[in-house]
Design a protein around this motif. Structure first.
Motif, PDB file in Angstrom:
ATOM      1  N   ASP A 101      53.821  -2.075 -40.212  1.00 26.34           N
ATOM      2  CA  ASP A 101      53.606  -0.864 -39.411  1.00 26.34           C
ATOM      3  C   ASP A 101      54.195  -1.144 -38.032  1.00 26.34           C
ATOM      4  O   ASP A 101      53.574  -1.805 -37.207  1.00 26.34           O
ATOM      5  CB  ASP A 101      52.099  -0.623 -39.399  1.00 26.34           C
ATOM      6  CG  ASP A 101      51.589   0.130 -38.199  1.00 26.34           C
ATOM      7  OD1 ASP A 101      50.368   0.004 -37.921  1.00 26.34           O
ATOM      8  OD2 ASP A 101      52.385   0.833 -37.541  1.00 26.34           O
ATOM      9  N   ASN A 120      56.818   0.808 -42.385  1.00 24.38           N
ATOM     10  CA  ASN A 120      55.938   1.942 -42.142  1.00 24.38           C
ATOM     11  C   ASN A 120      56.033   2.308 -40.673  1.00 24.38           C
ATOM     12  O   ASN A 120      55.420   1.675 -39.822  1.00 24.38           O
ATOM     13  CB  ASN A 120      54.490   1.569 -42.506  1.00 24.38           C
ATOM     14  CG  ASN A 120      53.549   2.711 -42.207  1.00 24.38           C
ATOM     15  OD1 ASN A 120      53.956   3.865 -42.179  1.00 24.38           O
ATOM     16  ND2 ASN A 120      52.290   2.392 -41.974  1.00 24.38           N
ATOM     17  N   ASP A 190      55.433  11.390 -44.634  1.00 24.81           N
ATOM     18  CA  ASP A 190      54.035  11.312 -44.237  1.00 24.81           C
ATOM     19  C   ASP A 190      53.763  12.322 -43.128  1.00 24.81           C
ATOM     20  O   ASP A 190      54.434  12.308 -42.100  1.00 24.81           O
ATOM     21  CB  ASP A 190      53.754   9.890 -43.727  1.00 24.81           C
ATOM     22  CG  ASP A 190      52.309   9.696 -43.346  1.00 24.81           C
ATOM     23  OD1 ASP A 190      51.846   8.547 -43.391  1.00 24.81           O
ATOM     24  OD2 ASP A 190      51.620  10.680 -43.009  1.00 24.81           O
ATOM     25  N   PHE A 195      48.064  12.681 -35.620  1.00 22.23           N
ATOM     26  CA  PHE A 195      49.085  12.320 -34.625  1.00 22.23           C
ATOM     27  C   PHE A 195      49.690  13.582 -34.003  1.00 22.23           C
ATOM     28  O   PHE A 195      50.755  14.056 -34.405  1.00 22.23           O
ATOM     29  CB  PHE A 195      50.188  11.472 -35.255  1.00 22.23           C
ATOM     30  CG  PHE A 195      49.791  10.056 -35.545  1.00 22.23           C
ATOM     31  CD1 PHE A 195      49.174   9.732 -36.748  1.00 22.23           C
ATOM     32  CD2 PHE A 195      50.001   9.045 -34.608  1.00 22.23           C
ATOM     33  CE1 PHE A 195      48.794   8.428 -37.019  1.00 22.23           C
ATOM     34  CE2 PHE A 195      49.619   7.735 -34.875  1.00 22.23           C
ATOM     35  CZ  PHE A 195      49.019   7.425 -36.089  1.00 22.23           C
ATOM     36  N   GLY A 222      47.474   9.145 -44.586  1.00 23.31           N
ATOM     37  CA  GLY A 222      46.582   8.249 -43.857  1.00 23.31           C
ATOM     38  C   GLY A 222      45.458   9.058 -43.239  1.00 23.31           C
ATOM     39  O   GLY A 222      45.651   9.698 -42.212  1.00 23.31           O
ATOM     40  N   ARG A 225      38.837   7.132 -42.257  1.00 25.34           N
ATOM     41  CA  ARG A 225      37.964   6.947 -41.108  1.00 25.34           C
ATOM     42  C   ARG A 225      38.453   7.644 -39.832  1.00 25.34           C
ATOM     43  O   ARG A 225      37.968   7.368 -38.746  1.00 25.34           O
ATOM     44  CB  ARG A 225      37.780   5.453 -40.783  1.00 25.34           C
ATOM     45  CG  ARG A 225      37.154   4.633 -41.907  1.00 25.34           C
ATOM     46  CD  ARG A 225      36.793   3.255 -41.416  1.00 25.34           C
ATOM     47  NE  ARG A 225      36.421   2.329 -42.483  1.00 25.34           N
ATOM     48  CZ  ARG A 225      36.185   1.034 -42.286  1.00 25.34           C
ATOM     49  NH1 ARG A 225      36.301   0.520 -41.067  1.00 25.34           N
ATOM     50  NH2 ARG A 225      35.850   0.253 -43.285  1.00 25.34           N
ATOM     51  N   LYS A 226      39.449   8.525 -39.944  1.00 24.87           N
ATOM     52  CA  LYS A 226      40.050   9.100 -38.734  1.00 24.87           C
ATOM     53  C   LYS A 226      39.109  10.049 -37.990  1.00 24.87           C
ATOM     54  O   LYS A 226      38.104  10.536 -38.536  1.00 24.87           O
ATOM     55  CB  LYS A 226      41.368   9.784 -39.084  1.00 24.87           C
ATOM     56  CG  LYS A 226      42.465   8.725 -39.325  1.00 24.87           C
ATOM     57  CD  LYS A 226      43.857   9.289 -39.363  1.00 24.87           C
ATOM     58  CE  LYS A 226      44.894   8.178 -39.394  1.00 24.87           C
ATOM     59  NZ  LYS A 226      46.279   8.699 -39.537  1.00 24.87           N
ATOM     60  N   ARG A 260      46.565   5.399 -47.501  1.00 28.05           N
ATOM     61  CA  ARG A 260      46.395   4.286 -46.542  1.00 28.05           C
ATOM     62  C   ARG A 260      44.931   4.269 -46.134  1.00 28.05           C
ATOM     63  O   ARG A 260      44.468   5.220 -45.488  1.00 28.05           O
ATOM     64  CB  ARG A 260      47.290   4.496 -45.334  1.00 28.05           C
ATOM     65  CG  ARG A 260      47.183   3.394 -44.301  1.00 28.05           C
ATOM     66  CD  ARG A 260      48.115   3.626 -43.128  1.00 28.05           C
ATOM     67  NE  ARG A 260      47.956   2.587 -42.117  1.00 28.05           N
ATOM     68  CZ  ARG A 260      47.024   2.652 -41.155  1.00 28.05           C
ATOM     69  NH1 ARG A 260      46.183   3.690 -41.075  1.00 28.05           N
ATOM     70  NH2 ARG A 260      46.937   1.672 -40.267  1.00 28.05           N
TER      71      ARG A 260
HETATM   72  C1  8Y4 Z   1      49.758   2.936 -38.828  1.00 26.25           C
HETATM   73  N1  8Y4 Z   1      49.173   4.236 -39.177  1.00 26.25           N
HETATM   74  C2  8Y4 Z   1      48.067   4.832 -38.675  1.00 26.25           C
HETATM   75  S1  8Y4 Z   1      47.105   4.109 -37.421  1.00 26.25           S
HETATM   76  C3  8Y4 Z   1      45.978   5.361 -36.996  1.00 26.25           C
HETATM   77  C4  8Y4 Z   1      44.595   5.165 -37.579  1.00 26.25           C
HETATM   78  O1  8Y4 Z   1      44.419   4.606 -38.632  1.00 26.25           O
HETATM   79  N2  8Y4 Z   1      43.648   5.640 -36.775  1.00 26.25           N
HETATM   80  C5  8Y4 Z   1      42.294   5.553 -36.957  1.00 26.25           C
HETATM   81  C6  8Y4 Z   1      41.696   4.694 -37.899  1.00 26.25           C
HETATM   82  C7  8Y4 Z   1      40.315   4.643 -37.984  1.00 26.25           C
HETATM   83  C8  8Y4 Z   1      39.514   5.420 -37.149  1.00 26.25           C
HETATM   84  C9  8Y4 Z   1      40.114   6.265 -36.224  1.00 26.25           C
HETATM   85  C10 8Y4 Z   1      41.499   6.325 -36.139  1.00 26.25           C
HETATM   86  N3  8Y4 Z   1      47.819   6.030 -39.232  1.00 26.25           N
HETATM   87  C11 8Y4 Z   1      48.851   6.228 -40.145  1.00 26.25           C
HETATM   88  C12 8Y4 Z   1      49.182   7.303 -41.019  1.00 26.25           C
HETATM   89  O2  8Y4 Z   1      48.506   8.354 -41.099  1.00 26.25           O
HETATM   90  N4  8Y4 Z   1      50.322   7.137 -41.778  1.00 26.25           N
HETATM   91  C13 8Y4 Z   1      51.095   6.009 -41.696  1.00 26.25           C
HETATM   92  N5  8Y4 Z   1      52.193   5.937 -42.456  1.00 26.25           N
HETATM   93  N6  8Y4 Z   1      50.785   4.963 -40.874  1.00 26.25           N
HETATM   94  C14 8Y4 Z   1      49.684   5.089 -40.111  1.00 26.25           C
END
Ligand code: 8Y4
Length: 282
Positions: A101, A120, A190, A195, A222, A225-226, A260
């Motif tokens: 990533d 990624n 994706d 984002f 992805g 847990r967001k 993811r």
């Molecule tokens: C590296 N990466 C990330 S990091 C953000 C994240 O997990 N935040 C988050 C995680 C847990 C709690 C709150 C926020 N999100 C994606 C995605 O959606 N797609 C792809 N391809 N790569 C990704």
């Protein structure tokens, strides 16, 4: 649908799980920090990676630059120091597809040389040199949509038609990749949940995800847990498993081939049930 990931081949005829391994010191999201005492503890990293593979992960996602709003920017050297040793250790000790990533050309090149099997990039190869670096690796690339930059992207996200605009962006990045010699057979799309999107945007993208990619391009989602789960269900980050599992299943039903996630074992079980019900003969 198969992807050539360096020395591994990834079969995407059914949805697969990408386990998150956070190699940043502030790994707030997956709890596990591998920096006990300031130095990266590769033994802890390997144990976590091994556990995710045992639980059924097909890919391990290794990231060294937090994209959390407000996270401090990371120097190229710092990112290399975090990511490359982890890729090397997993590649040498465990047989797995390692996705790196990163948005940084030097990290793309070094990680591929160290055994990474997938790039990624949350910035869809927009940083200087990233496109050529990726072209030079022969690895598959996940192109993710992000509106704005991590520090400010969530202040006021706006689209006239979020599904149309995200789809158009990804297709435009695909054309750019093809012109740089990256064959479309190496590409993953994706939508980039969270984002530069409001919850309404995220839900619309999930509802209409199948429209974002041509039939031959796999989709990665992805959602794990967001913050959108936190806001919609009023849950803290360590209480978001039910919401994450629901969204993983909903995404798989709407065409996602790579999920993811932080919680590998639970998601693997959910996807097995989804496949048994929705695709009985496979
Ligand atoms: C590296 N990466 C990330 S990091 C953000 C994240 O997990 N935040 C988050 C995680 C847990 C709690 C709150 C926020 N999100 C994606 C995605 O959606 N797609 C792809 N391809 N790569 C990704």
């Amino acid at each position: 649908m198969k992807l050539n990931c360096g020395k591994h081949t990834l079969d995407l005829s059914r949805p697969v799980v990408m386990g998150i391994l956070n190699a940043t010191p502030d790994s707030f999201s997956d709890g596990g920090s591998y920096y006990a005492g300031g130095a990266l503890n590769l033994d802890l990293v390997l144990r976590r990676a091994e556990q995710m593979l045992r639980e059924g992960a097909a890919i391990i996602d290794v990231g060294g630059e937090s994209t959390r709003p407000g996270a401090a920017p990371v120097s190229e050297q710092e990112e290399l120091d975090r990511v490359v040793p982890v890729v090397e250790a997993i590649s040498a000790n465990l047989g797995a597809v390692i996705s790196v990533d990163t948005s940084t050309a030097a990290v793309i090149t070094a990680s591929a040389a160290a055994g990474a099997g997938l790039i990624n990039d949350v910035r869809a190869l927009e940083r200087p040199g990233a496109l050529d670096a990726a072209a030079g690796t022969d690895l598959p690339v996940c192109l993710m949509h992000m509106q704005g930059q991590p520090g400010s992207m969530q202040q006021a996200p706006h689209y006239d038609d979020v599904v149309a605009e995200v789809g158009a962006y990804l297709r435009e990045r695909m054309r750019t990749c093809e012109e740089a010699g990256i064959n479309r057979a190496r590409l993953i799309f994706d939508p980039g949940f969270g984002f530069g999107k409001t919850d309404e945007h995220n839900l619309a993208l999930l509802r209409h995800m199948a429209q974002l990619a041509p039939a031959d391009i796999p989709l990665l989602a992805g959602l794990s847990r967001k913050s959108m789960i936190g806001r919609l269900l009023q849950r803290e980050v360590d209480e978001r498993l039910p919401g994450s599992l629901a969204l993983a299943m909903l995404a798989a039903q709407r065409g996602a081939r790579i999920l993811r996630v932080h919680d590998v074992a639970a998601t693997v079980d959910v996807l097995k049930m989804q496949q048994l019900v929705d695709n009985p003969n496979q």
